[in-house]
Design a protein around this motif. Structure first.
Motif, PDB file in Angstrom:
ATOM      1  N   GLY A  21       0.783  -1.224  -0.213  1.00  0.00           N
ATOM      2  CA  GLY A  21       0.096   0.111  -0.134  1.00  0.00           C
ATOM      3  C   GLY A  21       0.842   1.196   0.079  1.00  0.00           C
ATOM      4  O   GLY A  21       1.735   1.513   1.002  1.00  0.00           O
ATOM      5  N   VAL A  25      -0.236   6.470   4.511  1.00  0.00           N
ATOM      6  CA  VAL A  25       0.762   5.838   5.737  1.00  0.00           C
ATOM      7  C   VAL A  25       2.028   4.940   5.049  1.00  0.00           C
ATOM      8  O   VAL A  25       3.143   4.885   5.539  1.00  0.00           O
ATOM      9  N   GLU A  44       1.904  -1.292  -4.570  1.00  0.00           N
ATOM     10  CA  GLU A  44       0.648  -0.422  -4.531  1.00  0.00           C
ATOM     11  C   GLU A  44      -0.450  -0.963  -5.729  1.00  0.00           C
ATOM     12  O   GLU A  44       0.095  -1.414  -6.901  1.00  0.00           O
ATOM     13  N   TYR A  45      -1.544  -1.558  -5.129  1.00  0.00           N
ATOM     14  CA  TYR A  45      -2.690  -1.976  -6.077  1.00  0.00           C
ATOM     15  C   TYR A  45      -2.957  -1.139  -7.349  1.00  0.00           C
ATOM     16  O   TYR A  45      -3.044  -1.469  -8.271  1.00  0.00           O
ATOM     17  N   ARG A  46      -2.960   0.373  -7.153  1.00  0.00           N
ATOM     18  CA  ARG A  46      -3.507   1.199  -8.030  1.00  0.00           C
ATOM     19  C   ARG A  46      -2.382   1.590  -9.022  1.00  0.00           C
ATOM     20  O   ARG A  46      -1.237   1.252  -8.462  1.00  0.00           O
ATOM     21  N   ARG A  58     -11.170   7.782  -1.505  1.00  0.00           N
ATOM     22  CA  ARG A  58     -11.764   8.399  -0.460  1.00  0.00           C
ATOM     23  C   ARG A  58     -11.578   9.703  -0.529  1.00  0.00           C
ATOM     24  O   ARG A  58     -10.456  10.360  -1.268  1.00  0.00           O
ATOM     25  N   ALA A  63      -8.084  16.749   7.084  1.00  0.00           N
ATOM     26  CA  ALA A  63      -7.597  17.735   8.043  1.00  0.00           C
ATOM     27  C   ALA A  63      -6.465  17.358   8.518  1.00  0.00           C
ATOM     28  O   ALA A  63      -6.164  15.939   9.153  1.00  0.00           O
ATOM     29  N   ARG A 118      -5.494  15.091  -0.756  1.00  0.00           N
ATOM     30  CA  ARG A 118      -5.005  13.670  -0.605  1.00  0.00           C
ATOM     31  C   ARG A 118      -4.050  13.484  -1.591  1.00  0.00           C
ATOM     32  O   ARG A 118      -2.882  12.955  -1.251  1.00  0.00           O
ATOM     33  N   LEU A 143      -1.519  -7.235  -3.633  1.00  0.00           N
ATOM     34  CA  LEU A 143      -1.207  -8.453  -2.799  1.00  0.00           C
ATOM     35  C   LEU A 143      -2.443  -9.481  -2.909  1.00  0.00           C
ATOM     36  O   LEU A 143      -3.473  -8.919  -2.514  1.00  0.00           O
ATOM     37  N   ASP A 175      -2.178  -1.325   3.958  1.00  0.00           N
ATOM     38  CA  ASP A 175      -3.125  -1.601   2.937  1.00  0.00           C
ATOM     39  C   ASP A 175      -4.625  -1.307   3.104  1.00  0.00           C
ATOM     40  O   ASP A 175      -5.518  -1.777   2.643  1.00  0.00           O
ATOM     41  N   SER A 180      -5.516  -6.335   3.131  1.00  0.00           N
ATOM     42  CA  SER A 180      -5.304  -8.245   2.747  1.00  0.00           C
ATOM     43  C   SER A 180      -4.163  -8.889   3.721  1.00  0.00           C
ATOM     44  O   SER A 180      -4.285  -9.987   3.951  1.00  0.00           O
ATOM     45  N   ASP A 312      -4.775   2.509   8.756  1.00  0.00           N
ATOM     46  CA  ASP A 312      -6.183   2.189   8.617  1.00  0.00           C
ATOM     47  C   ASP A 312      -6.179   0.413   8.517  1.00  0.00           C
ATOM     48  O   ASP A 312      -7.288  -0.167   8.984  1.00  0.00           O
ATOM     49  N   GLY A 322     -11.376  13.397  12.269  1.00  0.00           N
ATOM     50  CA  GLY A 322     -10.331  14.058  11.529  1.00  0.00           C
ATOM     51  C   GLY A 322      -8.833  13.392  11.975  1.00  0.00           C
ATOM     52  O   GLY A 322      -7.938  14.168  11.651  1.00  0.00           O
ATOM     53  N   GLY A 324      -7.771   9.776  11.281  1.00  0.00           N
ATOM     54  CA  GLY A 324      -7.639   8.604  10.574  1.00  0.00           C
ATOM     55  C   GLY A 324      -5.895   8.479  10.145  1.00  0.00           C
ATOM     56  O   GLY A 324      -5.206   7.830  10.493  1.00  0.00           O
ATOM     57  N   MET A 325      -5.965   9.477   9.128  1.00  0.00           N
ATOM     58  CA  MET A 325      -4.502   9.591   8.580  1.00  0.00           C
ATOM     59  C   MET A 325      -3.616  10.238   9.707  1.00  0.00           C
ATOM     60  O   MET A 325      -2.497   9.608   9.646  1.00  0.00           O
ATOM     61  N   ASN A 326      -3.831  11.154  10.701  1.00  0.00           N
ATOM     62  CA  ASN A 326      -3.083  11.570  11.423  1.00  0.00           C
ATOM     63  C   ASN A 326      -2.655  10.342  12.629  1.00  0.00           C
ATOM     64  O   ASN A 326      -1.479  10.281  12.775  1.00  0.00           O
TER      65      ASN A 326
HETATM   66  P1  FAD Z   1      -5.327   4.106   2.629  1.00  0.00           P
HETATM   67  O1  FAD Z   1      -5.495   5.627   2.480  1.00  0.00           O
HETATM   68  O2  FAD Z   1      -6.546   3.138   2.455  1.00  0.00           O
HETATM   69  O3  FAD Z   1      -4.445   3.537   1.652  1.00  0.00           O
HETATM   70  C1  FAD Z   1      -4.257   2.298   1.576  1.00  0.00           C
HETATM   71  C2  FAD Z   1      -3.455   1.814   0.112  1.00  0.00           C
HETATM   72  O4  FAD Z   1      -3.230   0.467   0.086  1.00  0.00           O
HETATM   73  C3  FAD Z   1      -4.167   2.352  -1.229  1.00  0.00           C
HETATM   74  O5  FAD Z   1      -3.500   3.205  -1.809  1.00  0.00           O
HETATM   75  C4  FAD Z   1      -4.598   1.156  -1.837  1.00  0.00           C
HETATM   76  O6  FAD Z   1      -4.751   1.137  -3.258  1.00  0.00           O
HETATM   77  C5  FAD Z   1      -3.520   0.095  -1.334  1.00  0.00           C
HETATM   78  N1  FAD Z   1      -3.931  -1.230  -1.278  1.00  0.00           N
HETATM   79  C6  FAD Z   1      -5.113  -1.753  -0.766  1.00  0.00           C
HETATM   80  N2  FAD Z   1      -5.171  -3.155  -0.837  1.00  0.00           N
HETATM   81  C7  FAD Z   1      -3.879  -3.489  -1.446  1.00  0.00           C
HETATM   82  C8  FAD Z   1      -3.409  -4.511  -1.819  1.00  0.00           C
HETATM   83  N3  FAD Z   1      -4.085  -5.857  -1.763  1.00  0.00           N
HETATM   84  N4  FAD Z   1      -2.168  -4.620  -2.508  1.00  0.00           N
HETATM   85  C9  FAD Z   1      -1.447  -3.370  -2.618  1.00  0.00           C
HETATM   86  N5  FAD Z   1      -1.861  -2.268  -2.469  1.00  0.00           N
HETATM   87  C10 FAD Z   1      -3.247  -2.377  -1.779  1.00  0.00           C
HETATM   88  N6  FAD Z   1      -8.089  11.428   8.266  1.00  0.00           N
HETATM   89  C11 FAD Z   1      -7.692  12.239   8.995  1.00  0.00           C
HETATM   90  O7  FAD Z   1      -6.333  12.343   9.404  1.00  0.00           O
HETATM   91  N7  FAD Z   1      -8.099  13.904   8.635  1.00  0.00           N
HETATM   92  C12 FAD Z   1      -9.229  13.840   7.883  1.00  0.00           C
HETATM   93  O8  FAD Z   1      -9.718  14.867   7.701  1.00  0.00           O
HETATM   94  C13 FAD Z   1      -9.899  12.684   7.259  1.00  0.00           C
HETATM   95  N8  FAD Z   1     -10.848  12.771   6.784  1.00  0.00           N
HETATM   96  C14 FAD Z   1     -11.564  11.675   5.962  1.00  0.00           C
HETATM   97  C15 FAD Z   1     -12.845  11.675   5.320  1.00  0.00           C
HETATM   98  C16 FAD Z   1     -13.470  10.735   4.806  1.00  0.00           C
HETATM   99  C17 FAD Z   1     -14.732  10.775   4.095  1.00  0.00           C
HETATM  100  C18 FAD Z   1     -12.774   9.439   5.075  1.00  0.00           C
HETATM  101  C19 FAD Z   1     -13.286   8.173   4.436  1.00  0.00           C
HETATM  102  C20 FAD Z   1     -11.510   9.401   5.762  1.00  0.00           C
HETATM  103  C21 FAD Z   1     -11.128  10.411   6.196  1.00  0.00           C
HETATM  104  N9  FAD Z   1      -9.816  10.312   7.201  1.00  0.00           N
HETATM  105  C22 FAD Z   1      -9.067  11.335   7.427  1.00  0.00           C
HETATM  106  C23 FAD Z   1      -9.209   8.902   7.075  1.00  0.00           C
HETATM  107  C24 FAD Z   1      -8.008   8.641   6.134  1.00  0.00           C
HETATM  108  O9  FAD Z   1      -8.581   8.805   4.832  1.00  0.00           O
HETATM  109  C25 FAD Z   1      -7.496   7.413   6.323  1.00  0.00           C
HETATM  110  O10 FAD Z   1      -7.273   7.191   7.874  1.00  0.00           O
HETATM  111  C26 FAD Z   1      -5.942   7.493   5.714  1.00  0.00           C
HETATM  112  O11 FAD Z   1      -6.442   7.160   4.436  1.00  0.00           O
HETATM  113  C27 FAD Z   1      -5.419   5.948   5.982  1.00  0.00           C
HETATM  114  O12 FAD Z   1      -4.258   5.853   5.296  1.00  0.00           O
HETATM  115  P2  FAD Z   1      -3.687   4.659   5.063  1.00  0.00           P
HETATM  116  O13 FAD Z   1      -2.627   4.724   4.220  1.00  0.00           O
HETATM  117  O14 FAD Z   1      -3.560   3.663   6.417  1.00  0.00           O
HETATM  118  O15 FAD Z   1      -4.693   3.749   4.017  1.00  0.00           O
END
Ligand code: FAD
Length: 392
Positions: A21, A25, A44-46, A58, A63, A118, A143, A175, A180, A312, A322, A324-326
């Motif tokens: 992913g 993060v 990365e899947y995409r 998403r 924030a 984003r 994956l 991811d 996965s 996540d 706000g 999740g990412m933080n």
């Molecule tokens: P993701 O962003 O989901 O990234 C996962 C990556 O893994 C993706 O690129 C995906 O394509 C890849 N992937 C998935 N499966 C596979 C696989 N099998 N093989 C290879 N790659 C794969 N958080 C904040 O802190 N502030 C905010 O204001 C905020 N607003 C939000 C608003 C909304 C409407 C939503 C839904 C969420 C919000 N969040 C916010 C939460 C935030 O979007 C997530 O917490 C954050 O994106 C998590 O990052 P991540 O890298 O863990 O996961």
């Protein structure tokens, strides 16, 4: 633009680390593992978000708060990100009559949140990864299976029939909420897992720029609290606002015709309707289905010295705090500081789980509570909003 103070790992300590992913993060984690001298492979899947014509996924903007800023500062990217971010100094609340009031986040020290795109943030992180010779990015690699005991993985590569197999000393799942890698951890003894969908969905709308200017004051997080539903808007660099409409699925389901949708907005969001524009609202609202929201708690986040989940994948939460990412970025800060203690890897990963799980569970709970808090700002503002469901 990235610091080059990579801590060279001694020969023999240099590990092959696979990060699944390349979202916010995963790309940050890749930078941190690379700075410790590891041989990092980012899958990365995409397709590469920097060259993709259509970026799906998403929320368009997010924030960014102190947790995320600290993690970005640690890899020398905070200033670059803040240079294009928009400060939000408080909440601007919109009542049903369109009147607004302001609640500053921090009137004393003037701390604020930042609205960041984003895509832009992900681009900054991926560009920084490109500067490291010990990071290899593999886009369009999904994956499919992993044997975490052996460190073996299989990927489906776009446009190719055969799965490819590879291995790593440590596999790090970044991811996302439907991870996965977590599915593999679920099979290991002692791994506890729970998930909860909420009955509320969301979809994104847009308040475009008008004559090249913002249509509302930009330095606020705009909220239209309406008891059982609400709408928020965050500013974008191009002077538009991304608007997130959150409501129970049963309310979404009742808005079947253009007229019902317009009536609903006239009743509840009368000041936002002309800003969005009736035609655009109809187009955007009926273009997609409302998205589901999920909260995930699990523990432990690691398996021996072989696998780890972050962001996540480890603790998806509803977005109303706000954080999740933080919080995902804060995982990386904490992990890096523990890894720098030079403990044996299995001990370091166990220490990460122990130090992190209570905070992660707490922030998932706070996100749930804040949903109620934000909707119910209506009551505190003491203006009344009849529940739309009761009147239709
Ligand atoms: P993701 O962003 O989901 O990234 C996962 C990556 O893994 C993706 O690129 C995906 O394509 C890849 N992937 C998935 N499966 C596979 C696989 N099998 N093989 C290879 N790659 C794969 N958080 C904040 O802190 N502030 C905010 O204001 C905020 N607003 C939000 C608003 C909304 C409407 C939503 C839904 C969420 C919000 N969040 C916010 C939460 C935030 O979007 C997530 O917490 C954050 O994106 C998590 O990052 P991540 O890298 O863990 O996961």
């Amino acid at each position: 633009y990235i610091q080059t103070d990579v801590n060279g790992a001694a020969e023999g300590q240099r590990r092959r680390v696979a990060i699944i992913g390349a979202g916010l993060v995963g790309s940050l984690a890749a930078l941190n593992f690379a700075r410790m001298g590891n041989d990092v492979h980012l899958y990365e899947y995409r397709e590469d978000i920097r060259t993709a014509e259509l970026v799906q996924g998403r929320s368009i903007n997010l924030a960014l708060s102190q947790r995320g800023r600290k993690a970005l500062a640690a890899v020398g990217l905070e200033e670059q990100v803040l240079a294009t971010a928009i400060p939000m100094r408080g909440r601007m609340l919109h009542n049903v009559r369109g009147r607004t009031s302001i609640v500053l986040y921090d009137p004393c020290t003037k701390q604020c949140l930042y609205s960041v795109g984003r895509k832009q943030l992900n681009e900054v992180l991926l560009n920084a990864c490109d500067a490291f010779p010990n990071i290899s990015c593999h886009f369009e690699h999904k994956l499919t299976t992993a044997n975490i005991r052996e460190g073996q993985m299989q990927f489906k590569v776009a446009h190719e029939e055969q799965l490819i197999s590879t291995s790593a000393d440590l596999v790090v799942g970044c991811d996302g909420a439907f991870s996965s890698l977590r599915q593999q951890l679920v099979r290991t003894p002692g791994f506890n897992y729970s998930q909860e969908y909420i009955a509320t969905g969301y979809l994104e709308l847009c308040i475009p720029a008008k004559n090249g200017e913002f249509q509302m004051p930009p330095n606020y997080l705009h909220i239209w609290p309406r008891d059982s539903f609400m709408m928020i808007a965050l500013p974008n660099q191009d002077k538009s606002f991304t608007v997130t409409l959150s409501m129970p699925f049963e309310v979404f389901a009742q808005l079947k015709t253009h007229q019902q949708l317009l009536d609903f907005f006239r009743q509840h969001y009368m000041d936002a309707l002309p800003l969005i524009g009736e035609e655009q609202l109809i187009k955007d609202f009926f273009k997609t289905r409302p998205q589901h929201l999920l909260s995930v708690k699990c523990k432990p986040y690691h398996f021996a010295d072989k696998a780890l989940i972050l962001g996540d994948a480890a603790h998806a939460m509803v977005p109303y705090y706000g954080q999740g990412m933080n919080a995902g970025m804060e995982d990386v800060t904490l992990l890096t500081s523990i890894l720098n203690e030079q403990l044996p890897l299995d001990e370091a990963l166990a220490k990460f789980t122990e130090s992190r799980w209570q905070d992660a569970f707490a922030i998932c709970d706070l996100a749930m509570y804040n949903y109620v808090e934000m909707r119910d700002l209506t009551k505190r503002l003491s203006f009344r909003c009849r529940k739309w469901l009761d009147t239709t």
